[in-house]
Design a protein around this motif. Sequence first.
Motif, PDB file in Angstrom:
ATOM      1  N   GLU A  79       0.824  -1.206   0.000  1.00 43.71           N
ATOM      2  CA  GLU A  79       0.000   0.000   0.000  1.00 43.71           C
ATOM      3  C   GLU A  79       0.857   1.254   0.000  1.00 43.71           C
ATOM      4  OE1 GLU A  79      -2.538  -0.491   3.387  1.00 43.71           O
ATOM      5  OE2 GLU A  79      -4.138  -1.454   2.229  1.00 43.71           O
TER       6      GLU A  79
ATOM      7  N   GLN B 214      -1.333  -2.844  -5.517  1.00 39.01           N
ATOM      8  CA  GLN B 214      -2.661  -3.458  -5.522  1.00 39.01           C
ATOM      9  C   GLN B 214      -2.729  -4.546  -4.458  1.00 39.01           C
ATOM     10  OE1 GLN B 214      -3.466  -5.725  -9.058  1.00 39.01           O
ATOM     11  NE2 GLN B 214      -5.674  -5.830  -8.709  1.00 39.01           N
TER      12      GLN B 214
ATOM     13  N   ASN C   6     -11.006  -9.799  -8.170  1.00 45.96           N
ATOM     14  CA  ASN C   6     -10.089  -8.667  -8.337  1.00 45.96           C
ATOM     15  C   ASN C   6      -8.922  -9.105  -9.208  1.00 45.96           C
ATOM     16  OD1 ASN C   6      -8.666  -6.286  -8.121  1.00 45.96           O
ATOM     17  ND2 ASN C   6      -8.314  -6.420  -5.914  1.00 45.96           N
TER      18      ASN C   6
ATOM     19  N   ARG D 272      -3.053  -6.917 -11.728  1.00 40.82           N
ATOM     20  CA  ARG D 272      -2.440  -6.019 -12.715  1.00 40.82           C
ATOM     21  C   ARG D 272      -0.957  -6.335 -12.848  1.00 40.82           C
ATOM     22  NH1 ARG D 272      -4.352   0.114 -11.756  1.00 40.82           N
ATOM     23  NH2 ARG D 272      -2.811   0.300 -13.426  1.00 40.82           N
TER      24      ARG D 272
ATOM     25  N   ARG E 131       2.109  -2.694 -11.559  1.00 42.69           N
ATOM     26  CA  ARG E 131       2.293  -2.109 -10.233  1.00 42.69           C
ATOM     27  C   ARG E 131       2.539  -3.220  -9.215  1.00 42.69           C
ATOM     28  NH1 ARG E 131      -3.622   0.396  -9.013  1.00 42.69           N
ATOM     29  NH2 ARG E 131      -2.554   1.046  -7.113  1.00 42.69           N
TER      30      ARG E 131
ATOM     31  N   VAL F 197       1.984  -5.855  -6.282  1.00 46.41           N
ATOM     32  CA  VAL F 197       0.773  -6.611  -5.961  1.00 46.41           C
ATOM     33  C   VAL F 197       1.048  -7.486  -4.739  1.00 46.41           C
ATOM     34  CG1 VAL F 197      -0.871  -8.368  -6.752  1.00 46.41           C
ATOM     35  CG2 VAL F 197      -0.029  -6.646  -8.357  1.00 46.41           C
TER      36      VAL F 197
END
Length: 475
Positions: A106, A111, A255, A258, A261, A263
Amino acid sequence: MVQAADEWRGTTVQVCGLWPYAVGTGAPMIGVPLGRSLLTGATVCGDPISWFQRAKLIGNPSAFILGLPGLGKSTLVRRLATGLAGYGVIPLVLGDLKPDYVDLIEALGGQVITLGRGRGSLNVLDPGEAAGAAERLRAAGHEKAASQVMADAHGRRHTMVSALLTILRKQPPSDVEEALVDQGLRLLDRRLDRVPVLADLLRVVQEAPAELREVAVDRGSMQEYQQITRGLEQSLISLTRGGRLSETFAKPTTNPMRRDRPVVYDVSALDDSDSDLQAAVLLACWSAGFSTVNVANALADAGLEPRRHYFVILDELWRALRAGKGMVDRVDALTRLNRTRGVGMAMVSHTMSDLLSLTHEEDRMKARGFVERSGMVICGGLPPAEMPKLNEAVPFSRAEQDMMIGWSDPPSWDPTTGRETEPPGRGKFLIKVGGRPGIPVKVELTGAEAAINDTNKLWHTQSRVGRRAAHEAVS
């Protein structure tokens, strides 16, 4: 007694006037800053990607990290992930059971994907971004690359279904069942214009199309086909209709992951007593993560996206390995990424006993190979009984073994504060590369890292609540 002189560090340009009093250091300065050497006090830098790519110190961009609980393995891995993120490498935490990495991801703007009963699901038949990437590759004239991406996605889905069957039954599926699953997935890809789920695979098996009957070799007898597929049908029913694994894997992915980015898969909601579900979720997260990495590399090879390097973290490896016979093969198949694909990896477990306590000898040998093939092995405090097992995989000197044994000692009691002191081995690790002398280092945290490295938050909250309740009771 002559007190040792203070040591200072600088570049050759800065200290050239101090000749002949300047000396070189044995600690490498390439990679993520880890801390200070316990022998010289010099700064130690290192990580599996930098030592492979830039320093040329190791032949495989991977690290295996061993150490007893509570001595800072997760803190070390978070430091590696943070430093590599600064170099532009994307961290992927494929299964966080505690959670130890959610705050870090975070903070890095990544993600967080939450999985667990009532919290999120992961469809093991979902090819992820492979289908969209294949379309882009075909549109750009890269038909062969598109076919390779879809073939890889098919193989990973097949592997995951077989892994779920292995966990459910405590033994791998038969050759016929493997072939039925393979053919069933191919039929679904041709028939459906949406992402299939396990219920669709069950329906195909029950419908008994000609392609599956040919694989089953039922010799024209429907009764024979039903007999052959009975076990597979029962297992798929358990995976889709109320079995202990169904709620997490039988529904569409909530979810999608991605690729651009950091994860983390937060699976901390899974109860430790449900070891089968934990192992299945970890394998599914690893499969999804490696599939995403493959898609990113295929697009980069075709010049459609920039090249991305990933740092894949596989924590609590022992949980998946103990799920059943054949799980080592599944993990091995998922983790064998070519080092030319720009992927670094950190595998984390407690002791060699975790890897060597498997039931079957062939599994134990393959699990030990995870350590032997790693470019660097990083060890924290370990008990004396671990030394012979560890020495079979990586040679350690007697002094190095004594050092790690000393780090495993329990903390002492401080009569002044009435509390235990910090364990002697907390934050201390020995970096080992092949037969070279190990580098002992003490990991030192910065102020910015303090918050994301607090793994006792729940205890602090409980303590504050408890004090408040006690105060109100006294009042």
